[in-house]
Design a protein around this motif. Sequence first.
Motif, mmCIF file in Angstrom:
data_model
loop_
_atom_site.group_PDB
_atom_site.id
_atom_site.type_symbol
_atom_site.label_atom_id
_atom_site.label_comp_id
_atom_site.label_asym_id
_atom_site.label_seq_id
_atom_site.Cartn_x
_atom_site.Cartn_y
_atom_site.Cartn_z
ATOM 1 N N VAL A 43 43.918 82.725 32.392
ATOM 2 C CA VAL A 43 42.896 82.470 31.239
ATOM 3 C C VAL A 43 41.931 81.539 32.020
ATOM 4 O O VAL A 43 42.326 80.802 33.104
ATOM 5 N N VAL B 136 39.898 87.546 22.442
ATOM 6 C CA VAL B 136 40.357 86.205 21.951
ATOM 7 C C VAL B 136 39.384 85.010 21.905
ATOM 8 O O VAL B 136 39.372 84.378 20.860
ATOM 9 N N TRP C 146 38.558 83.020 18.144
ATOM 10 C CA TRP C 146 38.601 81.727 18.333
ATOM 11 C C TRP C 146 37.521 80.986 17.642
ATOM 12 O O TRP C 146 37.405 80.140 17.015
ATOM 13 N N HIS D 112 42.392 81.156 14.791
ATOM 14 C CA HIS D 112 43.105 80.668 15.954
ATOM 15 C C HIS D 112 44.379 81.188 16.231
ATOM 16 O O HIS D 112 44.796 81.679 17.194
ATOM 17 N N ILE E 107 46.001 83.662 19.353
ATOM 18 C CA ILE E 107 47.257 83.471 20.124
ATOM 19 C C ILE E 107 47.963 84.730 19.898
ATOM 20 O O ILE E 107 48.596 85.174 20.927
ATOM 21 N N GLU F 287 46.794 87.373 22.421
ATOM 22 C CA GLU F 287 47.372 86.916 23.851
ATOM 23 C C GLU F 287 48.767 87.652 23.859
ATOM 24 O O GLU F 287 49.079 87.924 25.159
ATOM 25 N N CYS G 126 41.278 86.378 31.008
ATOM 26 C CA CYS G 126 40.715 86.166 29.627
ATOM 27 C C CYS G 126 39.606 84.905 29.770
ATOM 28 O O CYS G 126 40.050 84.194 30.838
ATOM 29 N N TYR H 141 37.569 81.626 27.654
ATOM 30 C CA TYR H 141 37.211 81.006 26.512
ATOM 31 C C TYR H 141 36.057 79.967 26.957
ATOM 32 O O TYR H 141 36.247 79.223 28.053
ATOM 33 N N ILE I 146 47.717 78.726 23.889
ATOM 34 C CA ILE I 146 46.901 79.479 24.928
ATOM 35 C C ILE I 146 47.357 79.283 26.288
ATOM 36 O O ILE I 146 47.453 80.375 26.861
ATOM 37 N N GLU J 199 50.523 80.979 27.159
ATOM 38 C CA GLU J 199 50.665 82.365 27.133
ATOM 39 C C GLU J 199 50.272 83.255 28.517
ATOM 40 O O GLU J 199 50.290 84.086 28.584
#
Length: 497
Positions: free
Chosen positions: A30, A150, A154, A159, A163, A166, A182, A184, A201, A204
Motif C-alpha cells: 500500500v 479501495v 474510502w 471504510h 477494508i 483489500e 494499492c 490512498y 488497512i 492487510e
Amino acid sequence: MSTTKIPALDPSALAPVASWRESDAHGHVVQFYSEDQSLLETVGRFIGSALEAGDAAIVIATEAHRDGLARQLKFRGLDVASTIQEGRYVPLDAVETMAEIMVDGWPEETRFANHIGGVITRARAAAERAKQTDTSLIVEPRVVAFGEMVALLWAEGKHPSAIRLEQLWNDLAKTNRFSLRCAYPMGGFHKQEHSEPFLKICAEHSAVIPGESYTSLKSEADRLRNISQLQQKAQALEAEIAQRKEVQESLRQRETALRDAEQHAAMGKLAAIIAHEINNPLEVIANVFFLLRDHPSLDDDARGLARIAEEEISRVRHIANQTLAFYRESEIPISVSLNQVLDGVLEIYSRSMKSHGIAVEKKYSGNREILAQPVELRQVFVNLIGNALQAMPDGGILRVGIRDSSEAIQDSRRTGIRVNITDTGVGIPARYRDKLFQPFVTTKAEKGTGLGLWVSRELIQKMGGTIRFRSGSVGGKTRTSFSVFIPTGLAALGRVS
C-alpha cells in the motif's frame, strides 16, 4: 517484443531507492501519497519495469491517473498501444470495475474472484505468448497490478467496504500469483476516527510505502529525524485533542446549566405570575372568612372551623407573597438583608422541617446587609439549606449563623460577612469531597442534578466571595458545615458593579 530500452536520462530514476521490494511476486503493498505526480512516478516505475521485462500489468484506476500513467510509460520509451493490443497491459476504469464486483455497496466475493481472477489469467496468458517469441526468456511471466478502487470507496466514506476489498485481494492471491500495489491519498485520513481503520488497512498489506515527505529523504539519519519529528507532532496533537475534548465537555456542561437556569427563570416568572393572580382572590376569601367566623348564625364549632380556614388562607397568602418576593428581579445590585433572606428561605421549608423532626437553631450577630441580587442570593441559600434538610431524613438539627468575618486574599485581608449552615445529617462521602463543586456531581443519586452547588459557587464568586465546606464526625456525630463568605465595602462594590 514491443518494448524498447529506457532512455539514458530518466528523472524518476533519480529518486532514492526504497527498501521495499517492488518485484516481490507475492507482495501486496500500500502506498500513501500527497501529490498525484509522486504517485504516478512511483507507479510508473512499478508498472513500467514489468512491461519492459515482458511481463503483464493491470491498472484499475481513475481516468486521470490512467492518462497520467500512460504518459509516464511513454516517457520510459514503452509503446503503450502495442502492449495493450498484446493484452499484456490492461488499463481498466475503477468505477466501472467496481460496478462489476459490488452488490449494494459491498464487494461480493464470487463476483470479485471471477471478474478480477479472469483479468489476471488473461493478462498472464498474454505475457506467456509474448515470451514464447523470445527463446532467451524462460522465466515464468509475472503479473503486477495497481488498483485504487479501495481509495474511491474510502473517499465515499465506505471504510468497511474498502477494508473488505483489500481482504478479497489477499484471498485471490492464494490461488493466483501476482504483485499488487494499492494507493490512498494521505489527505483522506485527517480525522481522529480514521486511526483504527487506517491501522487495519496497513495490517492487510505486506508492506507500507509512506508519503513522499518521508520516501524522498536520502539518508537514514534524515529519515530517523523525520520519524522523531512525526512522533513529536503526534504527541502534541493527542494532547491538543484531549484538551479540546475537555473544553468541549465544559462548554456542553455550561450550555446545559444555562438551559436549566433559563428554564428555572421561566418557571420562576410563571410562578410569580400565578402567585400574583391568586393573591387577589385569596384576599377576598380571607375577608369572607374573617366576617364569617363571628357571624351570629354560626355555632361555636362552625366559628372554630371558620377560624381554621382563615388561618390556612392567611398561610397560603403568605406563601404567595414569598413566591413573589423570591422571583422579583432587580436589574442592579441592591441592599439586601441577609437575615430576611435566610428567614424567608427557612419559612419556605418550615412545614417540611416540622414533618421530618428537624429543629432550627439561628444565631444572627445583628442585622447584616450586603449589596447583591436578591434572586441570586436566595438561590444560593435555597440550595444549601435544601441540601442540609435532605441530608437529615430522620430528623436532626439545622444551625444557621451570620457574623462579621474577614478573609485573606493575596497579601492582604478583606472584610465581609460569613454565613454558616450546619446540619447533623449523613455527611458527605470522602469520594465526593474533592469534586463536590463540579457540575453534575451529586451524592443524591437520581434525586439530584449535581448543579446546585456548582451554580451556588458561581453566584458567590460573582459577588467576590467564597464558599467552602467541612464534613466529618465530631464526638461520634456527623456534622457538615458550609461556610459562605461575602465581602463588603469597596471589594464588594467592585465585584457587583
